[in-house]
Design a protein around this motif. Sequence first.
Motif, PDB file in Angstrom:
ATOM      1  N   SER A 102       6.950 107.322 -43.205  1.00  0.00           N
ATOM      2  CA  SER A 102       7.789 108.089 -43.375  1.00  0.00           C
ATOM      3  C   SER A 102       7.432 109.541 -43.131  1.00  0.00           C
ATOM      4  O   SER A 102       7.086 109.648 -44.147  1.00  0.00           O
ATOM      5  N   GLU A 133      15.062 106.604 -41.196  1.00  0.00           N
ATOM      6  CA  GLU A 133      16.586 106.688 -40.667  1.00  0.00           C
ATOM      7  C   GLU A 133      15.697 105.931 -39.604  1.00  0.00           C
ATOM      8  O   GLU A 133      15.303 106.382 -38.651  1.00  0.00           O
ATOM      9  N   GLN A 134      16.477 105.268 -39.614  1.00  0.00           N
ATOM     10  CA  GLN A 134      15.973 103.975 -37.719  1.00  0.00           C
ATOM     11  C   GLN A 134      17.168 103.460 -37.449  1.00  0.00           C
ATOM     12  O   GLN A 134      18.209 103.260 -38.207  1.00  0.00           O
ATOM     13  N   ALA A 135      16.738 102.598 -36.359  1.00  0.00           N
ATOM     14  CA  ALA A 135      17.875 101.583 -36.000  1.00  0.00           C
ATOM     15  C   ALA A 135      18.052 100.270 -36.068  1.00  0.00           C
ATOM     16  O   ALA A 135      16.583 100.132 -37.381  1.00  0.00           O
ATOM     17  N   ALA A 136      19.078 100.000 -36.387  1.00  0.00           N
ATOM     18  CA  ALA A 136      19.029  98.628 -37.435  1.00  0.00           C
ATOM     19  C   ALA A 136      17.758  97.127 -36.904  1.00  0.00           C
ATOM     20  O   ALA A 136      16.995  96.751 -37.678  1.00  0.00           O
ATOM     21  N   ASP A 160      15.097  97.944 -35.456  1.00  0.00           N
ATOM     22  CA  ASP A 160      13.840  98.332 -36.082  1.00  0.00           C
ATOM     23  C   ASP A 160      13.190  97.959 -38.095  1.00  0.00           C
ATOM     24  O   ASP A 160      12.554  97.456 -37.760  1.00  0.00           O
ATOM     25  N   TRP A 161      15.091  98.190 -37.817  1.00  0.00           N
ATOM     26  CA  TRP A 161      14.155  97.340 -39.473  1.00  0.00           C
ATOM     27  C   TRP A 161      14.265  96.415 -39.887  1.00  0.00           C
ATOM     28  O   TRP A 161      13.771  95.597 -40.691  1.00  0.00           O
ATOM     29  N   GLN A 195      25.147 104.380 -42.941  1.00  0.00           N
ATOM     30  CA  GLN A 195      24.700 104.574 -41.210  1.00  0.00           C
ATOM     31  C   GLN A 195      26.150 104.840 -40.513  1.00  0.00           C
ATOM     32  O   GLN A 195      27.600 104.685 -41.077  1.00  0.00           O
ATOM     33  N   SER A 224      24.417 103.115 -34.445  1.00  0.00           N
ATOM     34  CA  SER A 224      23.677 104.254 -34.911  1.00  0.00           C
ATOM     35  C   SER A 224      23.080 103.917 -36.265  1.00  0.00           C
ATOM     36  O   SER A 224      22.780 102.973 -36.145  1.00  0.00           O
ATOM     37  N   PRO A 225      21.809 104.683 -36.122  1.00  0.00           N
ATOM     38  CA  PRO A 225      20.894 104.857 -37.269  1.00  0.00           C
ATOM     39  C   PRO A 225      20.709 104.174 -38.305  1.00  0.00           C
ATOM     40  O   PRO A 225      22.186 104.573 -38.713  1.00  0.00           O
ATOM     41  N   ARG A 241      20.451 105.355 -42.128  1.00  0.00           N
ATOM     42  CA  ARG A 241      20.210 105.217 -43.138  1.00  0.00           C
ATOM     43  C   ARG A 241      19.271 104.702 -44.487  1.00  0.00           C
ATOM     44  O   ARG A 241      19.784 104.389 -45.139  1.00  0.00           O
TER      45      ARG A 241
END
Length: 187
Positions: free
Chosen positions: A40, A49-52, A54-55, A83, A89-90, A92
């Motif tokens: 990061s 912080e990324q989209a769910a 992506d997680w 979030q 929403s991303p 965090r």
Amino acid sequence: MSLRLPPDFFALPVVLKVEQRFGAAGFARLIKLLEQFAASPSRASGVVEQAASDWRSALQVGPLELNVFLAYLETAGFLALEQAAEPGSPLRVTLAECAAFLPPLQLPGVANDWRQWFAAELCLSEVQGKDPYNQSLFRRWCATNVTIEEMNAAIELAVKAGTTLTPPNLHALLMTVRKEKLDVARR
């Protein structure tokens, strides 16, 4: 950026609990989570912080498993979750003790150290790294003891301003970072 596990990592209570609760897959997900922090740009503050989605992709889990895993780590005090209520929403994630998992930042001592750092962190090409003007900037940074933390702060300013991450642009922003540090020190 590389990941550094503390010497007692395997004995940390949270690691033992994750391994006990989620097995080897949970342990692997914990390492994958730490790799996200190491990669990061906000790693110094322990934030990713990324989209769910992506997680889920990074940790190789479904939506329910992701929520259970991260909630477990949040309850253990290992991280904090945020979030916004808006759909999409991303997510965090803030790591509680991020410094323990990152290698210590070294003060570059020669221009080649800065060239290598720029190549590794900001994909500076070999031609740009050997550019005489960039080399003079790198030497100036060594002579004035510019730190990686200061350069990371300049990068954050560049990202906010939409400026390209080149040595000359970052040099101008580095002056802003250093001026702010002096202003704080004068108070």
